[in-house]
Design a protein around this motif. Structure first.
Motif, PDB file in Angstrom:
ATOM      1  N   GLY A  18       0.806  -1.186  -0.030  1.00  0.00           N
ATOM      2  CA  GLY A  18      -0.044  -0.089  -0.099  1.00  0.00           C
ATOM      3  C   GLY A  18       0.827   1.357   0.174  1.00  0.00           C
ATOM      4  O   GLY A  18       0.409   2.224  -0.602  1.00  0.00           O
ATOM      5  N   LEU A  19       1.996   1.162   0.339  1.00  0.00           N
ATOM      6  CA  LEU A  19       2.855   2.191   0.743  1.00  0.00           C
ATOM      7  C   LEU A  19       3.118   2.918  -0.724  1.00  0.00           C
ATOM      8  O   LEU A  19       3.083   4.099  -1.082  1.00  0.00           O
ATOM      9  N   ASP A  21       1.439   2.323  -3.541  1.00  0.00           N
ATOM     10  CA  ASP A  21      -0.020   2.946  -4.072  1.00  0.00           C
ATOM     11  C   ASP A  21      -0.262   4.475  -3.418  1.00  0.00           C
ATOM     12  O   ASP A  21      -0.615   5.225  -4.157  1.00  0.00           O
ATOM     13  N   ILE A 302      -5.792 -11.376  -1.416  1.00  0.00           N
ATOM     14  CA  ILE A 302      -4.437 -10.886  -2.348  1.00  0.00           C
ATOM     15  C   ILE A 302      -3.582 -10.137  -0.961  1.00  0.00           C
ATOM     16  O   ILE A 302      -4.304  -9.364  -0.400  1.00  0.00           O
ATOM     17  N   ARG A 304       0.371  -9.486   1.043  1.00  0.00           N
ATOM     18  CA  ARG A 304       1.752 -10.168   1.344  1.00  0.00           C
ATOM     19  C   ARG A 304       1.455 -11.121   2.356  1.00  0.00           C
ATOM     20  O   ARG A 304       0.416 -11.119   3.186  1.00  0.00           O
ATOM     21  N   LYS A 309      -0.859 -10.065   8.096  1.00  0.00           N
ATOM     22  CA  LYS A 309      -2.099 -10.230   7.409  1.00  0.00           C
ATOM     23  C   LYS A 309      -3.161 -11.339   7.577  1.00  0.00           C
ATOM     24  O   LYS A 309      -3.821 -11.857   6.801  1.00  0.00           O
ATOM     25  N   LEU A 333      -3.581 -15.162  -4.001  1.00  0.00           N
ATOM     26  CA  LEU A 333      -2.293 -14.332  -4.621  1.00  0.00           C
ATOM     27  C   LEU A 333      -1.442 -13.744  -3.708  1.00  0.00           C
ATOM     28  O   LEU A 333      -2.085 -12.825  -3.068  1.00  0.00           O
ATOM     29  N   GLU A 365       3.385 -15.224  -6.396  1.00  0.00           N
ATOM     30  CA  GLU A 365       4.112 -14.195  -7.009  1.00  0.00           C
ATOM     31  C   GLU A 365       3.489 -12.872  -6.827  1.00  0.00           C
ATOM     32  O   GLU A 365       2.456 -12.587  -6.477  1.00  0.00           O
ATOM     33  N   PHE A 366       4.280 -11.708  -7.501  1.00  0.00           N
ATOM     34  CA  PHE A 366       3.572 -10.413  -7.348  1.00  0.00           C
ATOM     35  C   PHE A 366       3.225 -10.277  -8.790  1.00  0.00           C
ATOM     36  O   PHE A 366       4.053 -10.111  -9.686  1.00  0.00           O
ATOM     37  N   ASN A 367       1.915 -10.144  -8.946  1.00  0.00           N
ATOM     38  CA  ASN A 367       1.440 -10.023 -10.388  1.00  0.00           C
ATOM     39  C   ASN A 367       0.130  -8.936 -10.444  1.00  0.00           C
ATOM     40  O   ASN A 367      -0.812  -9.447 -10.056  1.00  0.00           O
ATOM     41  N   ASN A 368       0.590  -8.013 -10.879  1.00  0.00           N
ATOM     42  CA  ASN A 368      -0.691  -6.792 -10.630  1.00  0.00           C
ATOM     43  C   ASN A 368      -1.764  -6.878 -11.636  1.00  0.00           C
ATOM     44  O   ASN A 368      -2.657  -6.619 -11.407  1.00  0.00           O
ATOM     45  N   GLY A 391      -5.533  -0.576   4.611  1.00  0.00           N
ATOM     46  CA  GLY A 391      -5.980  -1.801   3.684  1.00  0.00           C
ATOM     47  C   GLY A 391      -6.386  -1.056   2.624  1.00  0.00           C
ATOM     48  O   GLY A 391      -7.214  -0.063   2.593  1.00  0.00           O
ATOM     49  N   LEU A 392      -5.925  -1.350   1.452  1.00  0.00           N
ATOM     50  CA  LEU A 392      -6.376  -0.893   0.095  1.00  0.00           C
ATOM     51  C   LEU A 392      -7.148  -2.019  -0.639  1.00  0.00           C
ATOM     52  O   LEU A 392      -8.065  -1.777  -1.262  1.00  0.00           O
ATOM     53  N   ASN A 393      -6.782  -3.139  -0.313  1.00  0.00           N
ATOM     54  CA  ASN A 393      -7.374  -4.368  -1.149  1.00  0.00           C
ATOM     55  C   ASN A 393      -9.103  -4.387  -0.861  1.00  0.00           C
ATOM     56  O   ASN A 393      -9.661  -4.658  -1.885  1.00  0.00           O
ATOM     57  N   TYR A 396     -10.391  -1.472  -3.218  1.00  0.00           N
ATOM     58  CA  TYR A 396     -10.423  -1.817  -4.539  1.00  0.00           C
ATOM     59  C   TYR A 396     -11.358  -2.997  -4.778  1.00  0.00           C
ATOM     60  O   TYR A 396     -12.083  -2.946  -5.822  1.00  0.00           O
TER      61      TYR A 396
END
Ligand code: ADP
Length: 490
Positions: A18-19, A21, A302, A304, A309, A333, A365-368, A391-393, A396
């Motif tokens: 999030g940092l 973002d 989704i 870390r 988390k 993810l 994986e990190f997969n945007n 929290g941004l998830n 979104y």
């Protein structure tokens, strides 16, 4: 008013969470409101920057722990992200790929402390060279939290002794703790060394909070928890209480130019609250790609894969949940601690006995792109965070019509309003106690509602109609900056 943000991440140049973002969006919204904002960050070896967009603005030398380090300062043109980014290039510590961790091992860089210290010294050197002349420094996390101590205590910076300083705590778990001896080597003497220390160690976050003019964190709920709960404050509750007079919580926002299902170029099909069938197309396409049944509920996680988390709760909960719900699929993810990767793999193996193995998809994986597609395709986002600053998830998810099921902490409590079937209000489901039982009850409640399509659509629309744009929060930051900057420089 010229604001310089100092941070280790800025999306899409370098992002871990999030940092990144926040730094990729807030300066843009500040600029739109007439507040000149730029970001100062390291130039990592794998930074997502187009060299053609960069101009060399300065180069010089810096002495650090007996070594002379050469640096260059590049400016990425403002039109690329909506604000200028100053990338500080220093080959010894930053030419390699990775932000905090070595991608090859998944572990923190052994010289991580030096990377943070040298970056902060880099900023101070740039200020002294008068290359950048901000009216206020907005420092983010412990990576930049020692800057106030140097600026206020080192006579070499007396010309900047009154430069207003804001520190934002994005996550109090990460404090930057080091052996005290390092400060003797690189720091300056202060009247009360105990203000720099916690349990005898140098503690960068604590120091930053005490020396900065204002402290913010990323939601009002988390600001309260930090002052009230030891488990949230990770040992620093008393420090948070001590700075309460200059501390406030300002909720993060989201950038609708990046996160909008009507315009998101990464989706299989665009949609809005009025055309939710488009969401269905996304589900079908993604489920096909992942080998899942698109006619059944899809739950995603989704983030870390770290203790904060709630990955332990996720694993324990899914172990019970998946065998009991033979129609639900789950996609995880994330990347993080190898032990959590292993725990999820073991869970998947155990599910073989229940014929549930194919309904759990793990992507370490990190997969945007996949993250965007999952927000669009899923029905439910599960967020069992033990601690959640903002929290941004979940923001979104709601924007994409995916219903959040969250542990009621920090920013999750501030942003997810419980669904009430009678009034048809609310945007998701919350569970209060951090237990598999409570989490499963909330998930079951969500699934019951899912099976009533009219109610579910209302719930989805409630979430999609919320306005999480950065505009409102940017205004709060501007009010804070104005309160700190002397009238003559506004
Ligand atoms: P935190 O900052 O604690 O990691 P947030 O919820 O504030 O948590 O922000 C997480 C951000 O990182 C979101 O944009 C999320 O989509 C993204 N993210 C996390 N893990 C991944 C991953 N493995 N792949 C793609 N995006 C990810």
């Amino acid at each position: 008013m010229d604001i310089l943000h100092v941070a280790f991440e800025c999306a899409p140049i370098a992002k871990v969470g999030g940092l990144g973002d926040v730094l990729g969006a807030l300066p843009k919204f500040l600029n739109r409101r007439g507040v000149n904002s730029a970001v100062f960050m390291p130039r990592f070896g794998d930074a997502h920057v187009d060299p053609a967009s960069l101009t060399l603005v300065h180069e010089g030398r810096l002495r650090y722990r007996g070594r002379v380090l050469h640096y260059r300062l590049w400016q990425q043109a403002a039109h690329v992200l909506g604000f200028p980014v100053y990338l500080w290039e220093e080959p010894v510590h930053f030419e390699r790929p990775g932000i905090y961790q070595d991608p090859a091992t998944g572990r923190d860089f052994p010289d991580q402390g030096d990377r943070f210290f040298v970056f902060q010294q880099g900023l101070l050197t740039i200020l002294k060279a008068q290359v950048l002349k901000p009216d206020l420094l907005h420092l983010h996390d412990h990576h930049a939290a020692l800057i106030p101590v140097w600026l206020r205590e080192d006579p070499a910076y007396q010309d900047w002794a009154t430069l207003p300083l804001v520190l934002t705590v994005h996550n109090a778990e990460h404090q930057g703790r080091y052996d005290w001896s390092i400060w003797k080597e690189i720091g300056v003497p202060v009247a009360r060394p105990e203000d720099l220390q916690h349990h005898g160690q140098l503690n960068a976050l604590k120091a930053g909070m005490l020396w900065a003019d204002a402290v913010t964190t990323v939601s009002p709920g988390y600001a309260r928890e930090l002052q009230e709960r030891d488990d949230m404050a990770a040992g620093l509750r008393e420090v948070f209480q001590r700075v309460a007079f200059k501390m406030r919580g300002i909720l993060n926002g989201i950038d609708p130019e990046v996160w909008n299902p009507a315009t998101d170029p990464l989706l299989f099909a665009p949609y809005t609250a009025e055309t939710l069938e488009g969401k269905q197309q996304n589900k079908q396409a993604l489920c096909r790609a992942l080998g899942l049944d698109p006619t059944q509920p899809l739950v995603i996680f989704i983030g870390r894969l770290m203790r904060e988390k709630g990955i332990d709760l996720l694993v324990r909960g899914l172990e019970r949940f998946l065998p009991r719900h033979p129609d639900v699929s789950v996609v995880v993810l994330g990347t993080g601690l190898p032990e959590y990767h292993a725990a999820l793999e073991t869970l998947k193996q155990r599910l073989e006995n229940f014929d549930a193995v194919h309904r759990l998809v793990l992507r370490f994986e990190f997969n945007n792109t996949l993250a965007h597609q999952l927000y669009a395709a899923a029905d439910i986002l599960l967020m069992p965070s033990r601690v959640e600053p903002c929290g941004l998830n979940q923001l979104y998810a709601m924007t994409y019509g995916t219903v959040p099921v969250v542990h009621a902490v920090g920013g999750l409590r501030d942003t997810v309003m419980p669904w009430n079937p009678h009034t048809q209000t609310g945007t998701g489901f919350r569970f209060e106690s951090f237990t598999p039982k409570a989490m499963l009850q909330a998930l079951q409640q969500a699934l019951l509602t899912y099976r009533q399509p009219k109610l579910w659509q209302q719930l989805q629309r409630n979430g999609m109609q919320q306005d999480w744009s950065w505009d409102r929060s940017a205004q709060e930051y501007i009010a804070l900056y104005q309160s700190l900057i002397p009238v003559t420089s506004k």
